[in-house]
Design an enzyme around this catalytic site. Structure first.
Site, PDB file in Angstrom:
ATOM      1  N   TYR A 174      31.785  41.659  -1.052  1.00  0.00           N
ATOM      2  CA  TYR A 174      32.915  41.326  -0.497  1.00  0.00           C
ATOM      3  C   TYR A 174      33.807  40.177  -1.356  1.00  0.00           C
ATOM      4  O   TYR A 174      34.508  40.379  -2.008  1.00  0.00           O
ATOM      5  CB  TYR A 174      32.859  40.758   0.873  1.00  0.00           C
ATOM      6  CG  TYR A 174      34.034  40.370   1.520  1.00  0.00           C
ATOM      7  CD1 TYR A 174      34.892  41.393   2.205  1.00  0.00           C
ATOM      8  CD2 TYR A 174      34.323  39.169   1.724  1.00  0.00           C
ATOM      9  CE1 TYR A 174      36.027  41.195   2.768  1.00  0.00           C
ATOM     10  CE2 TYR A 174      35.452  38.706   2.241  1.00  0.00           C
ATOM     11  CZ  TYR A 174      36.448  39.768   2.699  1.00  0.00           C
ATOM     12  OH  TYR A 174      37.622  39.127   3.440  1.00  0.00           O
ATOM     13  N   SER A 197      40.872  36.565  -0.520  1.00  0.00           N
ATOM     14  CA  SER A 197      40.166  35.804   0.827  1.00  0.00           C
ATOM     15  C   SER A 197      39.583  34.508   0.222  1.00  0.00           C
ATOM     16  O   SER A 197      39.511  34.601  -1.047  1.00  0.00           O
ATOM     17  CB  SER A 197      38.852  36.686   1.160  1.00  0.00           C
ATOM     18  OG  SER A 197      37.975  35.827   1.748  1.00  0.00           O
TER      19      SER A 197
HETATM   20  N1  LIG Z   1      39.940  38.037   9.607  1.00  0.00           N
HETATM   21  C1  LIG Z   1      39.783  37.037   8.438  1.00  0.00           C
HETATM   22  O1  LIG Z   1      39.468  35.925   8.829  1.00  0.00           O
HETATM   23  C2  LIG Z   1      40.064  37.362   6.822  1.00  0.00           C
HETATM   24  C3  LIG Z   1      39.907  36.069   6.154  1.00  0.00           C
HETATM   25  C4  LIG Z   1      39.891  36.573   4.773  1.00  0.00           C
HETATM   26  C5  LIG Z   1      40.419  37.706   4.212  1.00  0.00           C
HETATM   27  N2  LIG Z   1      40.588  38.535   5.080  1.00  0.00           N
HETATM   28  C6  LIG Z   1      41.347  39.710   4.676  1.00  0.00           C
HETATM   29  O2  LIG Z   1      42.387  40.256   5.354  1.00  0.00           O
HETATM   30  C7  LIG Z   1      42.643  41.605   5.435  1.00  0.00           C
HETATM   31  C8  LIG Z   1      42.574  42.179   6.908  1.00  0.00           C
HETATM   32  O3  LIG Z   1      41.540  41.643   7.447  1.00  0.00           O
HETATM   33  P1  LIG Z   1      41.189  41.880   9.006  1.00  0.00           P
HETATM   34  O4  LIG Z   1      40.179  40.676   9.489  1.00  0.00           O
HETATM   35  O5  LIG Z   1      42.590  42.316   9.830  1.00  0.00           O
HETATM   36  O6  LIG Z   1      40.735  43.252   9.030  1.00  0.00           O
HETATM   37  P2  LIG Z   1      39.855  44.288  10.137  1.00  0.00           P
HETATM   38  O7  LIG Z   1      40.197  43.877  11.345  1.00  0.00           O
HETATM   39  O8  LIG Z   1      38.254  44.527   9.833  1.00  0.00           O
HETATM   40  O9  LIG Z   1      40.865  45.682   9.663  1.00  0.00           O
HETATM   41  C9  LIG Z   1      40.632  46.219   8.495  1.00  0.00           C
HETATM   42  C10 LIG Z   1      41.562  47.271   8.290  1.00  0.00           C
HETATM   43  O10 LIG Z   1      41.117  48.288   6.955  1.00  0.00           O
HETATM   44  C11 LIG Z   1      41.310  49.488   7.292  1.00  0.00           C
HETATM   45  N3  LIG Z   1      39.971  50.230   6.566  1.00  0.00           N
HETATM   46  C12 LIG Z   1      38.585  49.873   6.608  1.00  0.00           C
HETATM   47  N4  LIG Z   1      38.121  50.613   5.618  1.00  0.00           N
HETATM   48  C13 LIG Z   1      38.888  51.526   5.161  1.00  0.00           C
HETATM   49  C14 LIG Z   1      38.918  52.648   4.372  1.00  0.00           C
HETATM   50  N5  LIG Z   1      37.800  53.132   4.005  1.00  0.00           N
HETATM   51  N6  LIG Z   1      40.251  53.291   4.223  1.00  0.00           N
HETATM   52  C15 LIG Z   1      41.286  53.010   4.967  1.00  0.00           C
HETATM   53  N7  LIG Z   1      41.242  51.764   5.580  1.00  0.00           N
HETATM   54  C16 LIG Z   1      40.269  51.352   5.814  1.00  0.00           C
HETATM   55  C17 LIG Z   1      40.763  49.558   8.766  1.00  0.00           C
HETATM   56  O11 LIG Z   1      41.209  50.697   9.680  1.00  0.00           O
HETATM   57  P3  LIG Z   1      40.401  52.219  10.008  1.00  0.00           P
HETATM   58  O12 LIG Z   1      39.118  51.320  10.663  1.00  0.00           O
HETATM   59  O13 LIG Z   1      41.096  53.011  10.925  1.00  0.00           O
HETATM   60  O14 LIG Z   1      39.945  52.645   8.734  1.00  0.00           O
HETATM   61  C18 LIG Z   1      41.460  48.425   9.429  1.00  0.00           C
HETATM   62  O15 LIG Z   1      42.966  48.731   9.732  1.00  0.00           O
HETATM   63  C19 LIG Z   1      41.163  42.388   4.611  1.00  0.00           C
HETATM   64  O16 LIG Z   1      41.782  42.473   3.199  1.00  0.00           O
HETATM   65  C20 LIG Z   1      40.335  41.116   4.522  1.00  0.00           C
HETATM   66  O17 LIG Z   1      39.324  41.065   3.744  1.00  0.00           O
HETATM   67  C21 LIG Z   1      40.583  38.338   6.695  1.00  0.00           C
END
Ligand SMILES: NC(=O)c1ccc[n+]([C@@H]2O[C@H](COP(=O)([O-])OP(=O)(O)OC[C@H]3O[C@@H](n4cnc5c(N)ncnc54)[C@H](OP(=O)(O)O)[C@@H]3O)[C@@H](O)[C@H]2O)c1
Length: 258
Positions: free
Chosen positions: A169, A155
């Site tokens: 985080y 990130s």
């Molecule tokens: N969106 C952004 O702007 C952004 C920016 C920087 C980095 N990122 C990174 O990109 C990645 C995806 O982000 P996103 O925004 O798509 O996140 P998100 O919508 O919150 O999705 C997170 C995913 O992780 C799974 N998860 C969470 N806790 C878990 C656990 N204990 N065991 C297994 N699965 C788990 C969730 O599924 P369940 O709830 O079914 O477990 C979900 O599918 C992450 O690594 C995030 O840090 C995102």
């Protein structure tokens, strides 16, 4: 052709079908990544805490979803054993460590380094940092057999203080970036490339209210990124186009880091 052989081949070619394991596929960037890989003919095995959705949006079957709580070490080891059983060809062409959590204070506020409970900090590290290395080590034989590729999702918060992402985080993502470097050295010798992608503000549910201000003030391109714009780069890092890229961290943030 038997259904089993069909399952092992890419739809429009005679090449063996490639397999990816993706953590955290149920929404956001993970969801877009499944769509991108499955439409290119890959078998995608997903895992997350929730069971397989009854109405699967990408047409896979429950045999390709594993319910794992990556915040629980014993459950993660159990899940890895199950994944190995399901990799019947013994090869894993890509591992994408995407699942992560970003806890907030009550009312949605930022959890800084003074007010983050140690239990929270440890939980964040289990999901965001330890699970990726456990997955990669647990599946090392299958990755080696395929000369596969690992992508760790870090990130922008891993390299600068972010107004919403908390200290646990941010430090877990900084550690994951350092781990990518270590893994690129260790796994690279085995023929497995390891890279990371660092998204900025991508239009998913992880974003906090107030992100519009960051878009206006800090992002030269003046817009959020889309999950598919991230998925495209993950795809490149898992395929031939990036055959000599190892140990890189690619910023996907419209220039927010400059
Ligand atoms: N969106 C952004 O702007 C952004 C920016 C920087 C980095 N990122 C990174 O990109 C990645 C995806 O982000 P996103 O925004 O798509 O996140 P998100 O919508 O919150 O999705 C997170 C995913 O992780 C799974 N998860 C969470 N806790 C878990 C656990 N204990 N065991 C297994 N699965 C788990 C969730 O599924 P369940 O709830 O079914 O477990 C979900 O599918 C992450 O690594 C995030 O840090 C995102």
């Amino acid at each position: 052709m038997t259904p089993e052989t069909q399952r092992q081949r890419a739809p429009d070619s005679n090449a063996p079908r490639r397999t990816m394991l993706l953590t955290g596929a149920s929404r956001g960037i993970g969801h877009a990544t499944v769509i991108r890989f499955s439409s290119a003919g890959w078998r995608v095995i997903t895992c997350s805490r929730h069971p397989f959705p009854e109405q699967c949006p990408w047409g896979a079957g429950p045999e390709d979803h594993i319910q794992i709580d990556l915040g629980d070490r014993a459950d993660t080891l159990r899940g890895i054993a199950e994944i190995r059983e399901r990799l019947d060809g013994g090869q894993l062409h890509a591992l994408v460590n995407n699942a992560a959590i970003s806890p907030k204070a009550a009312g949605g506020g930022r959890l800084g380094s003074i007010d983050t409970e140690m239990d929270t900090w440890e939980h964040v590290f289990r999901v965001n940092f330890f699970a990726p290395i456990m997955m990669a080590r647990g599946l090392i034989d299958e990755l080696k057999a395929a000369k596969g590729s690992v992508v760790n999702v870090t990130s922008i918060a891993g390299s600068r203080v972010h107004p919403f992402a908390g200290a646990a985080y941010a430090t877990s993502k900084a550690a994951l970036a350092a781990l990518t470097r270590e893994m690129a050295s260790d796994f690279g010798r085995l023929g497995v490339r390891v890279n990371s992608i660092a998204p900025g503000e991508i239009d998913t549910s992880i974003l906090s209210p107030g992100t519009e201000k960051i878009v206006e003030e800090d992002i030269p391109m003046r817009r959020l990124g889309t999950p598919d714009e991230v998925a495209k780069i993950i795809y490149v890092l898992c395929t031939e186009t990036s055959s000599y890229v190892n140990g890189a961290e690619i910023h996907i943030n419209g220039g927010q880091h400059v």
